[in-house]
Design an enzyme around this catalytic site. Structure first.
Site, PDB file in Angstrom:
ATOM      1  N   GLU A  96       0.828  -1.210   0.000  1.00 42.65           N
ATOM      2  CA  GLU A  96       0.000   0.000   0.000  1.00 42.65           C
ATOM      3  C   GLU A  96       0.860   1.257   0.000  1.00 42.65           C
ATOM      4  O   GLU A  96       1.786   1.385   0.806  1.00 42.65           O
ATOM      5  CB  GLU A  96      -0.907  -0.014   1.243  1.00 42.65           C
ATOM      6  CG  GLU A  96      -1.806   1.188   1.384  1.00 42.65           C
ATOM      7  CD  GLU A  96      -2.603   1.150   2.671  1.00 42.65           C
ATOM      8  OE1 GLU A  96      -3.542   1.966   2.801  1.00 42.65           O
ATOM      9  OE2 GLU A  96      -2.304   0.320   3.558  1.00 42.65           O
ATOM     10  N   LYS A 151      -9.250   3.056  -3.454  1.00 48.66           N
ATOM     11  CA  LYS A 151      -9.776   2.515  -2.194  1.00 48.66           C
ATOM     12  C   LYS A 151     -11.166   3.064  -1.901  1.00 48.66           C
ATOM     13  O   LYS A 151     -11.403   4.268  -1.970  1.00 48.66           O
ATOM     14  CB  LYS A 151      -8.832   2.825  -1.044  1.00 48.66           C
ATOM     15  CG  LYS A 151      -9.191   2.106   0.254  1.00 48.66           C
ATOM     16  CD  LYS A 151      -8.158   2.363   1.336  1.00 48.66           C
ATOM     17  CE  LYS A 151      -8.500   1.587   2.605  1.00 48.66           C
ATOM     18  NZ  LYS A 151      -7.545   1.885   3.698  1.00 48.66           N
ATOM     19  N   CYS A 208      -5.568  -2.522   2.208  1.00 46.01           N
ATOM     20  CA  CYS A 208      -5.610  -2.564   3.674  1.00 46.01           C
ATOM     21  C   CYS A 208      -6.805  -3.381   4.161  1.00 46.01           C
ATOM     22  O   CYS A 208      -7.012  -4.508   3.720  1.00 46.01           O
ATOM     23  CB  CYS A 208      -5.614  -1.153   4.245  1.00 46.01           C
ATOM     24  SG  CYS A 208      -5.265  -1.081   6.022  1.00 46.01           S
TER      25      CYS A 208
END
Length: 536
Positions: free
Chosen positions: A283, A353, A407
């Site tokens: 990430e 995201k 994540c």
């Protein structure tokens, strides 16, 4: 004065001894502990609250004590995270931990309080109350808003009890329901202990049921030992420190140093694993924008110069921004996942995201009330993506679809079901667990993410900044793992099945809450009817 306070807490501790015991049993049966008390950890608490003279208020507070204790054991890393992520003093960080423990898992006492009210309202027996609480607990843990979504179903995967293979039918939440029902069953057996023959018969039946589930799970899992494709993916773990990550995000230096470090480690990995098909970085590993319309930037050119000699594509976390004519109209920056070739050309549109971290990546309610951002300008404000997206990669004469998770998106079953429906063949999870230290969280986050691969039966590659990086196949085989907080690179031979079938869980299994609700209604109605017949 001190003596009176000591006597008060001593008296309360004795009153809630069974609640405290359950908190300890639950907390020490979750990852990374072996699940030694898995099928009876909630039983002492539930037996306590089903006693005839127990009020709704007493039941709630008993449940609150249990959730506080188990949260303190399983989530003590919250204090470290608050200190590292928020840069706040340890005294305040510990206070944040205590507040987390006090409020985050209130669905446990709420389920118990509702169960106690139903017991009193409909004169349910103790056994019926046990199963009522178990079913209520199961329903509420699906719907209750929490930051770190967890339950005891994951522990089956953690210790490789083959029941976990049934997750492609009912999901890990469904497996959690089974565990809760076993806890209620253990309580019912305890209530019958004076009837030795009946209790031993029930205990034997419970044991046989558990063994049968193990056998069925093992047999079911063998059906997924089918592969007809494979790729070699090399994960690079650079172990970038928290301060460097923050400064790079804020544009205060370190971008060049971080980029060079990843390039150097990737070059070394290419020498160790010359047959690599694709590299995967974690990430925001690339600390700049990587959109096609922004490839002329300094750090993007540096990245292209470093990767070009290797001639391999890269999946990496980076930042993304929409092209716009007026900077004042669109300032949104996205936490994104890119698939690029060796010259950093985008091979597909990036995944942005969608499930953002509250206070870390967005300010709650700020999307509806933007003025809040001016009150708390230090809170990051990332743009929100538009949901699951599978990135297409042309390799070996065919298209491979990568399903990206950034994540803790890997913790949400619905998100990965969406990836499966979008045609994802290989899942890729990129994350940064550097904020959590070296205790429980890295192990917990790891297996909670890998669990998604079992629910949808797609392999998953996990790339992290500081560990734990690994991969899992659709049959549940977890490949080698990276060390924590060390520079590392490793190659994974990712086997998969082209055009793999959609699992029952993806299509129908997540609707099992309807069956749980019907079962709850059946228990309560049956208990009420029996109570009425006894009175008449």
């Amino acid at each position: 004065m001190m003596k009176r306070w000591f006597q008060f807490f001593k008296h309360k501790a004795y009153d809630f001894r069974w609640a405290i015991l359950s908190g300890i049993l639950v907390g020490t049966s979750y990852i990374p502990f072996p699940p030694w008390a898995l099928i009876f950890c909630y039983t002492p608490l539930w037996l306590y609250v089903t006693e005839e003279n127990r009020s709704v208020k007493d039941s709630f507070w008993a449940g609150w004590v249990t959730q506080f204790v188990l949260s303190l054991i399983g989530f003590h890393w919250i204090a470290y995270t608050a200190h590292e992520f928020g840069q706040i003093p340890w005294s305040v960080s510990i206070l944040a931990l205590l507040l987390f423990c006090a409020f985050m898992h209130l669905y446990i006492p709420v389920a118990i309080a509702i169960g106690a009210w139903l017991r009193l309202k409909f004169s349910l027996s103790a056994t019926q109350s046990l199963f009522t609480i178990a079913l209520l607990h199961s329903l509420l843990e699906r719907a209750w808003p929490v930051i770190f979504d967890w339950h005891l179903g994951y522990t089956l995967f953690w210790v490789k009890i083959p029941i976990y293979h049934l997750a492609d039918l009912v999901g890990f939440l469904g497996l959690s329901t089974i565990i809760l029902l076993f806890n209620a069953w253990m309580g019912a057996i305890w209530l019958k202990q004076s009837y030795v023959k009946k209790s031993l018969t029930q205990l034997s039946l419970l044991t046989l049921t558990f063994a049968a589930l193990v056998g069925i799970g093992y047999w079911h899992g063998q059906q997924w030992n089918r592969f007809d494709r494979e790729i070699r993916a090399t994960v690079v773990q650079a172990n970038i420190g928290n301060l460097e990550k923050v400064y790079a995000e804020q544009g205060r230096g370190y971008q060049e140093a971080i980029t060079n470090k990843f390039i150097e480690l990737t070059r070394d990995a290419a020498q160790k694993f010359p047959q690599t098909d694709i590299f995967i970085w974690p990430e925001t590993a690339f600390p700049d924008y990587l959109d096609q319309h922004l490839l002329g930037r300094k750090h993007t050119q540096l990245l292209a110069e470093g990767l070009s000699p290797l001639g391999k594509p890269l999946i990496t976390g980076a930042y993304s921004k929409d092209p716009q004519s007026d900077e004042k109209l669109d300032k949104s920056t996205y936490n994104a996942l890119f698939l690029v070739d060796a010259n950093t050309n985008n091979l597909d549109k990036p995944y942005r995201k969608t499930e953002l971290l509250a206070f870390g990546e967005y300010l709650p309610l700020s999307e509806r009330f933007p003025f809040l951002l001016s009150l708390l300008p230090f809170v990051s404000n990332f743009g929100r993506g538009d949901g699951p997206h599978a990135m297409a990669w042309q390799h070996g004469g065919e298209t491979i679809h990568w399903g990206g998770q950034i994540c803790y998106e890997g913790l949400y079953p619905a998100f990965t079901r969406g990836l499966s429906k979008k045609g994802a063949e290989i899942l890729v999870n990129v994350t940064n667990d550097s904020w959590f230290g070296q205790t429980f969280e890295p192990q917990q986050h790891l297996y909670m993410t890998l669990a998604r691969a079992i629910e949808v039966r797609r392999p998953l590659v996990r790339s992290t900044n500081t560990g734990i990086s690994t991969a899992v196949l659709a049959n549940g085989d977890v490949l080698h793992k990276s060390p924590l907080h060390k520079e590392w690179s490793g190659q994974f031979v990712v086997k998969y099945l082209k055009d793999a079938p959609t699992t029952f869980y993806v299509t129908w299994g997540h609707y099992d809450w309807i069956l749980i609700l019907l079962a709850l209604a059946a228990v309560v109605i049956t208990g009420a009817l029996h109570a009425r017949s006894r009175r008449s």
